[in-house]
Design a protein around this motif. Sequence first.
Motif: not given
Length: 69
Positions: A60-69
Amino acid sequence: MCDTSVLPGRRLSESERCSSINGCAVCGGKFGLIRHYSWRTALCSKKCVDRFRTRRERDRRWLFQAQVA
């Protein structure tokens, strides 16, 4: 119940990982008297429940970081 030392290099096939008939979704271990569930996923022990939740949180954290980038 949740022994990952057995066949450490073996990769589980999709049917072995996802089917609650064959065993735990995390380690592939056999079920004992009690099955633990997390998000409709059958798990063999509380140790596997913790691993499953940790993995979901990390994803979930990785997906959130991918969406921000």
